[in-house]
Scaffold this motif. Structure first.
Motif, PDB file in Angstrom:
ATOM      1  N   ALA A 107      54.485  64.806  33.170  1.00  0.00           N
ATOM      2  CA  ALA A 107      55.321  63.571  32.251  1.00  0.00           C
ATOM      3  C   ALA A 107      55.159  62.337  32.984  1.00  0.00           C
ATOM      4  CB  ALA A 107      56.697  64.162  32.177  1.00  0.00           C
ATOM      5  N   GLU A 108      54.758  62.297  34.289  1.00  0.00           N
ATOM      6  CA  GLU A 108      54.775  60.894  34.943  1.00  0.00           C
ATOM      7  C   GLU A 108      53.218  60.653  35.508  1.00  0.00           C
ATOM      8  OE1 GLU A 108      57.840  62.308  37.819  1.00  0.00           O
ATOM      9  OE2 GLU A 108      58.883  60.423  36.881  1.00  0.00           O
ATOM     10  N   LEU A 109      52.342  61.243  34.917  1.00  0.00           N
ATOM     11  CA  LEU A 109      50.906  60.755  35.548  1.00  0.00           C
ATOM     12  C   LEU A 109      50.537  59.696  35.526  1.00  0.00           C
ATOM     13  CD1 LEU A 109      49.001  63.882  33.703  1.00  0.00           C
ATOM     14  CD2 LEU A 109      49.499  63.781  36.230  1.00  0.00           C
ATOM     15  N   ARG A 110      50.466  58.799  34.611  1.00  0.00           N
ATOM     16  CA  ARG A 110      50.521  57.336  34.554  1.00  0.00           C
ATOM     17  C   ARG A 110      51.063  56.550  35.725  1.00  0.00           C
ATOM     18  NH1 ARG A 110      47.091  55.201  30.921  1.00  0.00           N
ATOM     19  NH2 ARG A 110      45.991  56.809  29.400  1.00  0.00           N
ATOM     20  N   GLN A 111      52.453  56.821  35.556  1.00  0.00           N
ATOM     21  CA  GLN A 111      53.376  56.171  36.753  1.00  0.00           C
ATOM     22  C   GLN A 111      53.049  56.545  37.983  1.00  0.00           C
ATOM     23  OE1 GLN A 111      53.993  57.751  33.673  1.00  0.00           O
ATOM     24  NE2 GLN A 111      56.199  57.262  32.934  1.00  0.00           N
ATOM     25  N   ARG A 112      52.608  57.737  38.220  1.00  0.00           N
ATOM     26  CA  ARG A 112      52.134  58.254  39.436  1.00  0.00           C
ATOM     27  C   ARG A 112      50.983  58.035  40.063  1.00  0.00           C
ATOM     28  NH1 ARG A 112      56.317  62.187  40.748  1.00  0.00           N
ATOM     29  NH2 ARG A 112      55.252  62.875  42.572  1.00  0.00           N
ATOM     30  N   GLY A 113      50.063  57.140  39.321  1.00  0.00           N
ATOM     31  CA  GLY A 113      48.901  56.798  39.823  1.00  0.00           C
ATOM     32  C   GLY A 113      47.662  58.126  39.243  1.00  0.00           C
ATOM     33  N   PHE A 114      47.988  58.782  38.280  1.00  0.00           N
ATOM     34  CA  PHE A 114      47.115  59.548  37.941  1.00  0.00           C
ATOM     35  C   PHE A 114      46.528  59.557  36.544  1.00  0.00           C
ATOM     36  CE2 PHE A 114      48.718  61.506  41.906  1.00  0.00           C
ATOM     37  CZ  PHE A 114      47.450  62.251  42.428  1.00  0.00           C
ATOM     38  N   SER A 115      46.311  58.313  36.140  1.00  0.00           N
ATOM     39  CA  SER A 115      46.149  58.012  34.775  1.00  0.00           C
ATOM     40  C   SER A 115      44.728  58.783  34.305  1.00  0.00           C
ATOM     41  CB  SER A 115      46.057  56.604  34.458  1.00  0.00           C
ATOM     42  OG  SER A 115      44.895  56.042  35.158  1.00  0.00           O
ATOM     43  N   GLY A 116      43.985  58.932  35.227  1.00  0.00           N
ATOM     44  CA  GLY A 116      42.575  59.667  35.037  1.00  0.00           C
ATOM     45  C   GLY A 116      42.930  60.883  34.420  1.00  0.00           C
ATOM     46  N   CYS A 117      43.743  61.579  34.822  1.00  0.00           N
ATOM     47  CA  CYS A 117      44.336  63.048  34.237  1.00  0.00           C
ATOM     48  C   CYS A 117      44.397  62.871  32.966  1.00  0.00           C
ATOM     49  CB  CYS A 117      45.382  63.713  35.202  1.00  0.00           C
ATOM     50  SG  CYS A 117      44.908  63.889  36.839  1.00  0.00           S
ATOM     51  N   THR A 118      45.139  61.771  32.201  1.00  0.00           N
ATOM     52  CA  THR A 118      45.498  61.715  31.064  1.00  0.00           C
ATOM     53  C   THR A 118      44.484  61.593  30.148  1.00  0.00           C
ATOM     54  OG1 THR A 118      45.891  59.394  31.073  1.00  0.00           O
ATOM     55  CG2 THR A 118      47.663  60.877  31.813  1.00  0.00           C
ATOM     56  N   VAL A 119      43.344  60.972  30.652  1.00  0.00           N
ATOM     57  CA  VAL A 119      42.151  60.650  29.393  1.00  0.00           C
ATOM     58  C   VAL A 119      40.987  61.988  29.597  1.00  0.00           C
ATOM     59  CG1 VAL A 119      42.479  58.477  29.971  1.00  0.00           C
ATOM     60  CG2 VAL A 119      40.745  59.550  31.364  1.00  0.00           C
ATOM     61  N   TYR A 120      41.481  63.077  30.278  1.00  0.00           N
ATOM     62  CA  TYR A 120      40.601  64.338  30.391  1.00  0.00           C
ATOM     63  C   TYR A 120      40.828  65.234  29.420  1.00  0.00           C
ATOM     64  CZ  TYR A 120      38.125  68.333  32.138  1.00  0.00           C
ATOM     65  OH  TYR A 120      37.079  69.366  32.247  1.00  0.00           O
ATOM     66  N   ASP A 121      39.980  66.047  28.668  1.00  0.00           N
ATOM     67  CA  ASP A 121      40.249  66.989  27.858  1.00  0.00           C
ATOM     68  C   ASP A 121      38.881  68.004  27.951  1.00  0.00           C
ATOM     69  OD1 ASP A 121      40.656  68.695  25.539  1.00  0.00           O
ATOM     70  OD2 ASP A 121      40.827  66.881  24.161  1.00  0.00           O
ATOM     71  N   CYS A 122      39.511  69.172  28.092  1.00  0.00           N
ATOM     72  CA  CYS A 122      38.482  70.193  28.421  1.00  0.00           C
ATOM     73  C   CYS A 122      37.916  70.730  27.031  1.00  0.00           C
ATOM     74  CB  CYS A 122      38.932  71.395  29.212  1.00  0.00           C
ATOM     75  SG  CYS A 122      40.020  72.582  28.325  1.00  0.00           S
ATOM     76  N   PHE A 123      38.465  70.431  25.982  1.00  0.00           N
ATOM     77  CA  PHE A 123      37.992  70.752  24.525  1.00  0.00           C
ATOM     78  C   PHE A 123      38.172  72.409  24.600  1.00  0.00           C
ATOM     79  CE2 PHE A 123      35.468  66.919  25.313  1.00  0.00           C
ATOM     80  CZ  PHE A 123      36.067  66.261  24.352  1.00  0.00           C
ATOM     81  N   GLY A 124      39.285  73.096  25.120  1.00  0.00           N
ATOM     82  CA  GLY A 124      39.409  74.596  25.183  1.00  0.00           C
ATOM     83  C   GLY A 124      38.730  75.309  25.992  1.00  0.00           C
ATOM     84  N   ALA A 125      37.948  74.607  26.968  1.00  0.00           N
ATOM     85  CA  ALA A 125      37.071  75.408  27.862  1.00  0.00           C
ATOM     86  C   ALA A 125      38.031  76.150  29.026  1.00  0.00           C
ATOM     87  CB  ALA A 125      36.291  74.390  28.620  1.00  0.00           C
ATOM     88  N   GLY A 126      39.289  75.567  29.337  1.00  0.00           N
ATOM     89  CA  GLY A 126      40.124  76.063  30.166  1.00  0.00           C
ATOM     90  C   GLY A 126      40.466  77.734  29.784  1.00  0.00           C
ATOM     91  N   GLN A 127      41.042  77.631  28.438  1.00  0.00           N
ATOM     92  CA  GLN A 127      41.720  78.758  28.235  1.00  0.00           C
ATOM     93  C   GLN A 127      40.432  79.845  27.740  1.00  0.00           C
ATOM     94  OE1 GLN A 127      42.258  75.944  26.319  1.00  0.00           O
ATOM     95  NE2 GLN A 127      42.268  76.310  24.013  1.00  0.00           N
ATOM     96  N   LYS A 128      39.261  79.388  27.583  1.00  0.00           N
ATOM     97  CA  LYS A 128      38.322  80.087  26.938  1.00  0.00           C
ATOM     98  C   LYS A 128      37.665  81.092  28.342  1.00  0.00           C
ATOM     99  CE  LYS A 128      35.337  79.742  23.803  1.00  0.00           C
ATOM    100  NZ  LYS A 128      34.334  79.314  22.932  1.00  0.00           N
TER     101      LYS A 128
END
Length: 291
Positions: A61-82
């Motif tokens: 919930a605080e990724l941008r505030q804690r310096g991890f904005s890069g995580c908020t623009v990543y999407d695995c398109f469902g690869a993780g659960q597959k």
């Protein structure tokens, strides 16, 4: 803005990341370097310091505030659960020491590329103008989907670049059909509107920091264009092809992206926009955009 309706051949739900069914693969498999996007360095195969024992993110919930904005623009398109639930049958990387864990990470990186292709193929199949290509697109989708369900070692050894090249030929043809006739109105020397112009071709163009406020880019080919920090305030991007376009810090305030082709949520997450920005049905307004 509207939500995308239910999926086609490959269900949209399976092309969207579901972290609750994943073993935190993106938080382990991928490397990142300390920068404006990440607060620390992390090597590939090393768990992020924010990864919890239950594979959730401790600061989600605080990724941008804690310096991890890069995580908020990543999407695995469902690869993780597959990869977690299908390819490896629900066995996590913590129970697979050494080479087996590394294989899971390699498979994840490959399947992520394939899932992105499935996302584009699914969108192309929904384009009425691309109907002449629907049979070919369907076959390409089925072949790509089958690749994601092979044995782990087979997936890790796939030539993803070759698969992407073959699919891209079809996607480009679908794009051309969908964008035909969408060019802005051409103007004569007297400034009066003339015949409908051809869509602009800006494929791979370096438009970093470009001043394109109010630009007419209807049906433009912006595939792979560098639009980093470009000003597209109020621009008309209806029907533009944005596959692979770099929209980091791009200003999309009040821009019209209705019907934009192959635009993904990660691209929008990296950009800036407003409540007045009009989006295609497959996307939603990022929470960090201005009201």
């Amino acid at each position: 803005m509207r939500d995308e309706p239910g999926g086609t051949a490959t269900d949209h739900a399976e092309l969207t990341a579901d972290c609750s069914r994943c073993f935190g693969l993106c938080c382990v498999a991928l490397p990142f370097a300390a920068s404006a996007d990440f607060a620390v360095d992390k090597a590939a195969g090393t768990p992020c310091r924010n990864l919890r024992a239950d594979f959730g993110c401790g600061i989600h919930a605080e990724l941008r505030q804690r310096g991890f904005s890069g995580c908020t623009v990543y999407d695995c398109f469902g690869a993780g659960q597959k990869v977690s639930q299908v390819v490896f049958g629900g066995e996590d990387w913590r129970s697979r020491p050494g080479d087996e864990a590394r294989l899971m990470f390699d498979v994840f990186r490959t399947v992520r590329h394939l899932q992105e292709l499935l996302r584009y193929l699914t969108e192309a199949l929904a384009l009425p103008a691309a109907r002449p290509l629907h049979a070919e697109l369907r076959r390409a989708l089925d072949r790509t989907e089958a690749l994601t369900r092979r044995a782990p070692q087979e997936i890790a050894e796939l030539d993803v670049a070759s698969v992407r090249q073959d699919v891209n030929v079809l996607l480009l043809r679908a794009s051309e059909l969908a964008r035909a006739g969408l060019g802005g109105d051409a103007k004569g020397r007297n400034g009066k509107k003339g015949k409908k112009g051809r869509p602009k071709d800006r494929r791979g163009a370096d438009l970093m920091g470009a001043r394109l406020r109010g630009a007419d880019l209807r049906g433009a080919n912006l595939r792979g264009a560098y639009l980093i920090a470009a000003d597209l305030t109020g621009a008309d991007l209806r029907g533009a092809d944005l596959i692979g376009a770099d929209l980091r810090d791009t200003d999309l305030t009040d821009a019209d992206l209705t019907g934009a082709l192959f635009l993904t949520q990660p691209q929008l997450q990296a950009a800036r926009g407003s409540a007045g920005t009009l989006l295609p049905r497959s996307c939603t307004r990022p929470a960090h955009w201005t009201a």
